[in-house]
Design an enzyme around this catalytic site. Sequence first.
Site, PDB file in Angstrom:
ATOM      1  N   SER A 137       0.864  -1.179   0.000  1.00 30.93           N
ATOM      2  CA  SER A 137       0.000   0.000   0.000  1.00 30.93           C
ATOM      3  C   SER A 137       0.900   1.228   0.000  1.00 30.93           C
ATOM      4  O   SER A 137       2.062   1.151   0.436  1.00 30.93           O
ATOM      5  CB  SER A 137      -0.883   0.013   1.258  1.00 30.93           C
ATOM      6  OG  SER A 137      -1.527   1.267   1.433  1.00 30.93           O
ATOM      7  N   TYR A 150      -1.988  -1.105  10.675  1.00 37.14           N
ATOM      8  CA  TYR A 150      -2.024  -1.288   9.221  1.00 37.14           C
ATOM      9  C   TYR A 150      -0.792  -0.670   8.575  1.00 37.14           C
ATOM     10  O   TYR A 150      -0.143  -1.293   7.721  1.00 37.14           O
ATOM     11  CB  TYR A 150      -3.297  -0.650   8.675  1.00 37.14           C
ATOM     12  CG  TYR A 150      -3.520  -0.855   7.194  1.00 37.14           C
ATOM     13  CD1 TYR A 150      -4.159  -2.002   6.725  1.00 37.14           C
ATOM     14  CD2 TYR A 150      -3.123   0.093   6.263  1.00 37.14           C
ATOM     15  CE1 TYR A 150      -4.376  -2.191   5.365  1.00 37.14           C
ATOM     16  CE2 TYR A 150      -3.332  -0.082   4.911  1.00 37.14           C
ATOM     17  CZ  TYR A 150      -3.955  -1.227   4.466  1.00 37.14           C
ATOM     18  OH  TYR A 150      -4.158  -1.412   3.122  1.00 37.14           O
TER      19      TYR A 150
END
Length: 262
Positions: A137, A150
């Site tokens: 990401s 995350y």
Amino acid sequence: MSDPKNTVLVTGAAMGIGKAVAENLVAAGKSVVLMDVNGDALAETVRALGPRAVASVGSVANPADSEAAVALAIERFGGLGGLSHNAGIQRYGDVVTTSRELWDEVMSVNLTGAFLVAKAAMPQLRQHKGAVVLTASIQGMAAQKGALAYVVAKHGLIGLVTGMAMDEAENGVRVNGVAPGSVDTPMLRWAIGLDPDPASLDAVIDGMHPLGRRGKPEEIASVIAFLLSDQASFMTGETVRVDGGVLARIAGAPKPEDRVRK
């Protein structure tokens, strides 16, 4: 029996980016083993893809499930030549509000899960001189507020790409990553739904990308398919941003029309 070199294990394959990867690969004549915890959605995806696709229900956080998926690839297609890891979860909290349980949950899927599935697949990938692509990401390169676990897991995933690439180069295995921006997946829509004003957040997400919109799963999948292919034969250790220009933008820079003309 299929050529093992043309068989790919795709995790997180029931929906979103993983599903789009599987669709792309099957359309290109590859065989795929699809792995996901969502058995019902996975079965539906496999039915739509046809005989080149088989389902392996399980969690990347469980090493036995990854080992079972690799065994299925060997049984059905003679081996395994590629791994596309897309499984992931999104959770929120800062260093104080993130519980140990939440931290462990995110790490077990988003980082340890990638390690475990790569560990299970690597003997086959070495044998067939295969390729790995891990979906990270842009939050593995930067961060949003309130998503600590995350962010840390995605930073670690990019480290896993680099470290495995160096270890496996001598074995003929290439390892790369992709770092998407916001992509129109069920996970993103779930996250938007948590906001008190989802419609406003929707507009913000589209607007933060210089291209003026979020990405589509198939746009990420096409880059993953390229990295898995021989067209990327001189690429390893790279994490490619597929983010609509988010990280290329200078934050807060005025637009030309906003400047005061003298």
